[in-house]
Scaffold this active site. Sequence first.
Site, PDB file in Angstrom:
ATOM      1  N   CYS A 106       0.793  -1.261  -0.126  1.00 61.51           N
ATOM      2  CA  CYS A 106      -0.099   0.011  -0.024  1.00 61.51           C
ATOM      3  C   CYS A 106       0.951   1.348  -0.123  1.00 61.51           C
ATOM      4  O   CYS A 106       0.441   2.308  -0.675  1.00 61.51           O
ATOM      5  CB  CYS A 106      -0.842   0.061   1.109  1.00 61.51           C
ATOM      6  SG  CYS A 106      -0.469  -0.820   2.502  1.00 61.51           S
ATOM      7  N   GLN A 153       0.924 -11.526  -2.921  1.00 63.17           N
ATOM      8  CA  GLN A 153      -0.167 -11.458  -2.826  1.00 63.17           C
ATOM      9  C   GLN A 153      -1.221 -10.922  -3.863  1.00 63.17           C
ATOM     10  O   GLN A 153      -0.334 -10.402  -4.792  1.00 63.17           O
ATOM     11  CB  GLN A 153      -0.628 -10.445  -1.525  1.00 63.17           C
ATOM     12  CG  GLN A 153      -0.558 -10.780  -0.337  1.00 63.17           C
ATOM     13  CD  GLN A 153      -0.921  -9.867   0.879  1.00 63.17           C
ATOM     14  OE1 GLN A 153      -0.751  -8.377   0.660  1.00 63.17           O
ATOM     15  NE2 GLN A 153      -1.443 -10.023   1.887  1.00 63.17           N
ATOM     16  N   LYS A 236     -14.058  -2.477   7.599  1.00 57.00           N
ATOM     17  CA  LYS A 236     -13.818  -3.254   6.683  1.00 57.00           C
ATOM     18  C   LYS A 236     -14.554  -4.566   6.715  1.00 57.00           C
ATOM     19  O   LYS A 236     -15.417  -4.741   7.630  1.00 57.00           O
ATOM     20  CB  LYS A 236     -12.287  -4.175   6.733  1.00 57.00           C
ATOM     21  CG  LYS A 236     -12.314  -4.882   8.222  1.00 57.00           C
ATOM     22  CD  LYS A 236     -10.882  -5.564   8.722  1.00 57.00           C
ATOM     23  CE  LYS A 236     -10.880  -6.022  10.081  1.00 57.00           C
ATOM     24  NZ  LYS A 236      -9.660  -6.823  10.333  1.00 57.00           N
ATOM     25  N   HIS A 283      -8.519  -1.200   0.404  1.00 53.35           N
ATOM     26  CA  HIS A 283      -7.353  -2.297   0.172  1.00 53.35           C
ATOM     27  C   HIS A 283      -8.211  -3.492  -0.303  1.00 53.35           C
ATOM     28  O   HIS A 283      -9.194  -3.725   0.404  1.00 53.35           O
ATOM     29  CB  HIS A 283      -6.800  -2.523   1.369  1.00 53.35           C
ATOM     30  CG  HIS A 283      -6.050  -1.312   2.221  1.00 53.35           C
ATOM     31  ND1 HIS A 283      -4.559  -1.285   2.027  1.00 53.35           N
ATOM     32  CD2 HIS A 283      -6.346  -0.301   2.671  1.00 53.35           C
ATOM     33  CE1 HIS A 283      -4.454  -0.245   2.528  1.00 53.35           C
ATOM     34  NE2 HIS A 283      -5.222   0.391   3.081  1.00 53.35           N
TER      35      HIS A 283
END
Length: 414
Positions: A106, A153, A236, A283
Amino acid sequence: MKEWQHIQEEAAKRDHRIIGKDQELFFFHPYSPGSAFFLPHGARIYNKLLDFLKGEYKNRGYQEVLTPNIFNTTLWETSGHWQNYQENMFSFECDKTKYALKPMNCPGHCLVFQHRSRSYRELPLRFADFGVLHRNELHGALTGLTRVRRFQQDDAHIFCPPDLIQQEIRGCLDFMRFVYGKFGFSFSLELSTRPEKFLGEVSVWDKAEGDLKVALEQFGHPWKLNEGDGAFYGPKIDIHIQDALKRSHQCATVQLDFQLPIRFNLEFSSEKEDQSLRPVIIHRAIFGSVERFMAILTEHTAGKWPFWLSPRQVVIIPVSEKFLKYAEAVHEQIHQKGFYVDIERSDKTLQKKIRESQLTQYNYLLVVGEKEEKENTVCVRTREERDQGKEAKVYSCSVSEIVQTFEKLRDEFQ
């Protein structure tokens, strides 16, 4: 009790570490603890997983970026990771300056966004990155592919204005449902809201949580509220998948982040030329760690890979050495179409060749002999007849017909 015992026995048989060794997919070495060596057949699966997502990225408006592995620790101080995550990072000095291997993508993506002026016309920007990450996990915690130090990832960060949060969250959830459907995973959803310790204004949090709730309702899948378990930087959605043994795993995540845009002073010009606005970062990961997802998938399938993902798709078995030349001609036709195909060249009996090829988990076995050579055909058998104790369904077809079957299986992710 009997069901629990059965699950434990089945889990032991499906252990990805055992299957990985038996199928020669990967191994570990003490010279690099927590970092997998993927052997050729393991690399085939790994790369196919990445290619699958990359194909979907093109369809869903993501742009792939490549970012450095090593950053000056000033970057991590800016992002807040150095203050909160330093003990899990590998760091070193070079030219009297402190550097660290990146544990996540990020902050680097913030630099990509920040490197030039951005306009509202560009947003949303969806950056995807398969860069190598390193995290300094405790040696005793390292477990096969499920807990490693070096991994990749399917990381993506979406930079969008606040009024597009609902749209982008729905897009993330639709993407996740599509991917998990291809692997046969069911899933559950939880909305994690503002924790006791958080950054930012309550009103901003309330608006964001409201947007997530609306997106979840529109998505149409049951979900639960998990109050107070959000990240300190934003609410989230946690997604748990269920494998063939009904075990739960968290892989996917969708997280809102208001803090990194502030820390990096990210801005974009609005429709009013003299006004700059701050984006929100989403994200997003679906596989999460590709290594861990591959471990879960190995145990979910028990190493019986679907054709499209299989590292051993086809084996050609000549009934004797006399028909090896024809086997090679068939091999070439299938190989040219991009499939993984081998020839069984041993002098074992035909039945033993067939049995061992099925145990090796080849999806299709093509037997060739005098009749097949004369008619330019193959005699087709499958792995499933052994797996399911079925009577062998043997049939003959032309090479072009079996290639069409393979192409259909590949294109439909079967």
